[in-house]
Design a protein around this motif. Structure first.
Motif, short mmCIF file in Angstrom:
data_model
loop_
_atom_site.label_atom_id
_atom_site.label_comp_id
_atom_site.label_asym_id
_atom_site.label_seq_id
_atom_site.Cartn_x
_atom_site.Cartn_y
_atom_site.Cartn_z
N LEU A 83 0.84 -1.19 0.00
CA LEU A 83 0.00 0.00 0.00
C LEU A 83 0.88 1.25 0.00
N PRO A 84 0.98 1.93 -1.15
CA PRO A 84 1.80 3.15 -1.22
C PRO A 84 1.23 4.25 -0.33
N VAL A 85 2.11 5.12 0.13
CA VAL A 85 1.70 6.22 1.01
C VAL A 85 0.63 7.08 0.34
N SER A 86 0.78 7.35 -0.95
CA SER A 86 -0.21 8.18 -1.64
C SER A 86 -1.59 7.52 -1.62
N PHE A 87 -1.64 6.19 -1.78
CA PHE A 87 -2.91 5.47 -1.72
C PHE A 87 -3.51 5.57 -0.32
N LEU A 88 -2.66 5.37 0.70
CA LEU A 88 -3.15 5.46 2.08
C LEU A 88 -3.71 6.84 2.38
N ARG A 89 -3.02 7.90 1.90
CA ARG A 89 -3.51 9.26 2.12
C ARG A 89 -4.87 9.47 1.44
N GLN A 90 -4.98 8.98 0.20
CA GLN A 90 -6.24 9.13 -0.51
C GLN A 90 -7.35 8.34 0.16
N LEU A 91 -7.03 7.16 0.64
CA LEU A 91 -8.02 6.33 1.31
C LEU A 91 -8.49 7.01 2.60
N ILE A 92 -7.57 7.52 3.38
CA ILE A 92 -7.93 8.22 4.61
C ILE A 92 -8.79 9.45 4.28
N SER A 105 -17.50 -0.92 -2.39
CA SER A 105 -17.86 -1.70 -3.58
C SER A 105 -16.90 -1.42 -4.73
N TYR A 106 -16.40 -0.18 -4.85
CA TYR A 106 -15.44 0.14 -5.90
C TYR A 106 -14.13 -0.62 -5.68
N LEU A 107 -13.63 -0.60 -4.44
CA LEU A 107 -12.37 -1.30 -4.15
C LEU A 107 -12.52 -2.80 -4.35
N GLU A 108 -13.66 -3.34 -3.94
CA GLU A 108 -13.91 -4.78 -4.10
C GLU A 108 -13.94 -5.15 -5.59
N ALA A 109 -14.64 -4.34 -6.40
CA ALA A 109 -14.71 -4.61 -7.85
C ALA A 109 -13.34 -4.48 -8.49
N SER A 110 -12.55 -3.50 -8.05
CA SER A 110 -11.21 -3.31 -8.60
C SER A 110 -10.32 -4.51 -8.30
N MET A 111 -10.39 -5.01 -7.06
CA MET A 111 -9.59 -6.17 -6.68
C MET A 111 -10.03 -7.41 -7.43
N GLN A 112 -11.34 -7.58 -7.59
CA GLN A 112 -11.86 -8.73 -8.33
C GLN A 112 -11.38 -8.68 -9.78
N ASN A 113 -11.42 -7.50 -10.39
CA ASN A 113 -10.95 -7.33 -11.76
C ASN A 113 -9.46 -7.67 -11.86
N PHE A 114 -8.68 -7.20 -10.89
CA PHE A 114 -7.25 -7.48 -10.88
C PHE A 114 -7.00 -8.99 -10.79
N ARG A 115 -7.73 -9.68 -9.89
CA ARG A 115 -7.54 -11.12 -9.71
C ARG A 115 -7.94 -11.88 -10.97
N GLU A 116 -9.04 -11.47 -11.63
CA GLU A 116 -9.47 -12.14 -12.86
C GLU A 116 -8.43 -11.97 -13.96
N ASN A 117 -7.88 -10.76 -14.10
CA ASN A 117 -6.85 -10.54 -15.11
C ASN A 117 -5.61 -11.35 -14.78
N GLN A 118 -5.26 -11.44 -13.51
CA GLN A 118 -4.11 -12.23 -13.10
C GLN A 118 -4.33 -13.70 -13.46
N ALA A 119 -5.55 -14.20 -13.23
CA ALA A 119 -5.87 -15.58 -13.56
C ALA A 119 -5.82 -15.81 -15.07
N LYS A 120 -6.29 -14.83 -15.84
CA LYS A 120 -6.26 -14.96 -17.31
C LYS A 120 -4.83 -15.00 -17.82
N ILE A 121 -3.96 -14.19 -17.25
CA ILE A 121 -2.55 -14.18 -17.65
C ILE A 121 -1.92 -15.53 -17.33
N ARG A 122 -2.20 -16.05 -16.13
CA ARG A 122 -1.66 -17.35 -15.74
C ARG A 122 -2.19 -18.45 -16.66
N GLU A 123 -3.50 -18.39 -16.98
CA GLU A 123 -4.11 -19.39 -17.85
C GLU A 123 -3.47 -19.36 -19.24
#
Length: 196
Positions: A83-92, A105-123
């Motif tokens: 977690l970069p400092v800039s992200f932590l500042r923005q989150l706070i 819900s935005y953060l959850e969707a972003s993480m889900q999207n990241f994990r799906e893309n990661q899985a597609k790359i691995r596949e």
């Protein structure tokens, strides 16, 4: 939000492992009947084990605060900080903001999207190198090695490179490519195991 004090925890709620936190800060895994640590909970998260943590006295669901505590310990452990400092500042800065309710819900969707893309790359990687430019380079290199072997040791290059007598060069290249795919899949499996 969390459960209200005094509410009973769902002891037998499907596949969810119930963890109880006692006043002495100890965590008790009701499934294994053993005391565990935050590191054990972090391992359970990585292994996709679903769990919920309840305050043993009040019955309040404290899973969120325990997961947050695990993140804090991971970030402070001296290893790689995610977690970069800039992200932590923005989150706070989002707390108390009118957009605060949309963030989870935005953060959850972003993480889900990241994990799906990661899985597609691995596949794509595991499917092999057939559509990858590296496969063409490999086939060219193997053909050059066979030609060199034939030039320097006539009759030997074709015997050494063929897995079966009379097998056409194209089939032999496909066999070599299949072997390379197996090796790459084994290497990926070892990398995944090391990552855990």
């Amino acid at each position: 939000m969390g459960r209200k004090a005094g509410a009973a925890s769902p002891e037998g709620s499907g596949d969810t492992t119930i963890i109880k936190k006692y006043a002495n800060r100890r965590l008790y895994n009701t499934a294994s009947s053993s005391y565990i640590t935050l590191d054990d909970l972090a391992k359970m998260v990585r292994e996709n084990v679903d769990f919920a943590v309840y305050d043993a006295k009040s019955g309040e669901d404290i899973t969120h605060s325990i997961l947050t505590q695990i993140i804090m310990e991971e970030e402070a452990s001296g290893g790689q900080q995610m977690l970069p400092v800039s992200f932590l500042r923005q989150l706070i800065g989002m707390y108390g903001n009118s957009m605060e309710t949309l963030m989870p819900s935005y953060l959850e969707a972003s993480m889900q999207n990241f994990r799906e893309n990661q899985a597609k790359i691995r596949e794509a990687f595991e499917q092999g190198m057939a559509k990858n430019p590296l496969s063409a380079i490999h086939e060219t290199n193997m053909a050059m090695m066979r030609a060199a072997a034939e030039t320097f040791m006539p009759g030997r290059g074709s015997r050494a490179s063929s897995s079966a007598p009379g097998q056409p060069a194209k089939e032999n290249a496909a066999t070599e490519l299949a072997q390379l795919r197996e090796q790459m899949a084994a290497m990926q499996k070892k990398l995944d195991e090391l990552g855990k």
